[in-house]
Design an enzyme around this catalytic site. Sequence first.
Site, PDB file in Angstrom:
ATOM      1  N   HIS A  99      -3.243   3.474  -5.818  1.00  0.00           N
ATOM      2  CA  HIS A  99      -3.558   2.198  -5.159  1.00  0.00           C
ATOM      3  C   HIS A  99      -3.779   1.073  -6.162  1.00  0.00           C
ATOM      4  CE1 HIS A  99      -4.904  -0.289  -1.801  1.00  0.00           C
ATOM      5  NE2 HIS A  99      -5.911  -0.685  -2.561  1.00  0.00           N
ATOM      6  N   HIS A 102      -2.799 -10.660   2.427  1.00  0.00           N
ATOM      7  CA  HIS A 102      -4.207 -10.979   2.662  1.00  0.00           C
ATOM      8  C   HIS A 102      -4.353 -12.260   3.476  1.00  0.00           C
ATOM      9  CE1 HIS A 102      -5.443  -8.571  -1.162  1.00  0.00           C
ATOM     10  NE2 HIS A 102      -5.414  -7.813  -0.089  1.00  0.00           N
ATOM     11  N   ARG A 138      -1.454  -1.928  -6.746  1.00  0.00           N
ATOM     12  CA  ARG A 138      -1.554  -3.129  -5.894  1.00  0.00           C
ATOM     13  C   ARG A 138      -2.278  -4.237  -6.649  1.00  0.00           C
ATOM     14  NH1 ARG A 138      -1.110  -4.846  -0.554  1.00  0.00           N
ATOM     15  NH2 ARG A 138      -2.979  -5.672   0.460  1.00  0.00           N
ATOM     16  N   LYS A 198      -1.812  -1.275   7.995  1.00  0.00           N
ATOM     17  CA  LYS A 198      -3.251  -1.521   8.085  1.00  0.00           C
ATOM     18  C   LYS A 198      -3.562  -2.805   8.834  1.00  0.00           C
ATOM     19  CE  LYS A 198      -7.479  -1.945   5.361  1.00  0.00           C
ATOM     20  NZ  LYS A 198      -8.083  -1.886   4.003  1.00  0.00           N
ATOM     21  N   ARG A 240       0.834  -1.205   0.000  1.00  0.00           N
ATOM     22  CA  ARG A 240       0.000   0.000   0.000  1.00  0.00           C
ATOM     23  C   ARG A 240       0.868   1.255   0.000  1.00  0.00           C
ATOM     24  NH1 ARG A 240      -2.121  -3.702   3.512  1.00  0.00           N
ATOM     25  NH2 ARG A 240      -4.231  -4.471   3.055  1.00  0.00           N
ATOM     26  N   TYR A 244      -8.505  -8.362  -6.095  1.00  0.00           N
ATOM     27  CA  TYR A 244      -7.425  -7.578  -6.672  1.00  0.00           C
ATOM     28  C   TYR A 244      -6.983  -8.138  -8.030  1.00  0.00           C
ATOM     29  CZ  TYR A 244      -6.650  -4.579  -2.615  1.00  0.00           C
ATOM     30  OH  TYR A 244      -6.796  -3.629  -1.629  1.00  0.00           O
TER      31      TYR A 244
END
Length: 370
Positions: free
Chosen positions: A326, A349, A329, A242, A219, A358
């Site tokens: 973003h 993840h 990603r 995050k 990120r 994604y």
Amino acid sequence: MVPRPRNTGSKDLPPNLYRKTDSRNGQTYYTYRDPVSGRMFGLGKDKEAAIQEAIAANFAQILKPTLFDRVSQQPAAPAVKSRLFSEWLEEYRTIYKERGLSASSNKNVGMRIKRLDAEFGHKDIRDVTTMDVAKYLTDMAKEGKAQMSRAMRSLLRDTFMEAMAAGWTDVNPVEVTKAARVVIKRERLTLELWKAIHAQAKHAWLKRAMELAVLTGQRRDDLASMLFKDERDGYLHVIQSKTGARLRISTKLRLESLDLDLGSVIKLCRDRVLSQHLIHHSRTISRAKAGMPVMLDTLTKLFSEARDRAAAEMGIDLGKTPPTFHEMRSLAARLHAAEGRDPQMLLGHRSAKMTDLYRDSRGAEWIDVA
């Protein structure tokens, strides 16, 4: 209250008196049911005594005051202490912080709590209705902020759940509201467009940031926080802000489609300026001193400007929602998957389902059919 119809076995008993035979010992017991409260009272095994008590109890029921008399004679219920929703939000802040989530999560939720305070803080927590919540969420969705509406609904629902557990309120007005439907609008970033944007980047640090983004899939804020000391023992160490996921990314990691490897990009990040940060200003501009890390807003702004120049040169229309920083990603996930690597661990993840989101190109790329 009219007593229920008598069972065959209770025909010889006065109203509200019942018999029951215990199957274990064969003994018969008598119970009286208060027709007002519904409570059952055991009267033992003596039938005659039970009948006498039931008759007396039924007679007492006749003499009881009417429901209106009883309600009118009751003392007024004590007033419930007023508690502002803003007061509960202060309690909720503490509860949320004790969950041990990341600093970025606490920051984001803190900003949303401020919005809730501005909207509902002046109300007593028991006066916040489902209609209030539904209007607030619907208005937000109509402004094109469906994703934010969903996030605020989730936070509000949790806020009231905790308030119920703490005894501040008895109901959760959010429970029956519907979450806003989110339509994904943002365009995906293709490899061809990435190359064009990279060529249009006027700052060396922006090129390095783009290369690190597409190689590591991290990120924006994690990229900006990368330090040279994080590279050791042949790995780049990343602690995602995050999620708190701790990643060790091999510096040998390579994308053949871009002829890039992580180790070489990290070396390119070193220039004549002494800095701790991989992505840093190479010269002093206004308040940004040489060697200082690049601010996230600056990263986003200059990427967007390079993107728009690249789109104009390519003669393509990116629409109202062009790909953002973003989106690299997502591009990273798709490029690594195409070269046979599972991007789930790289992206940090916990579920493959999130990684699949994604990897979805949303129709931005051609599908080769053999």
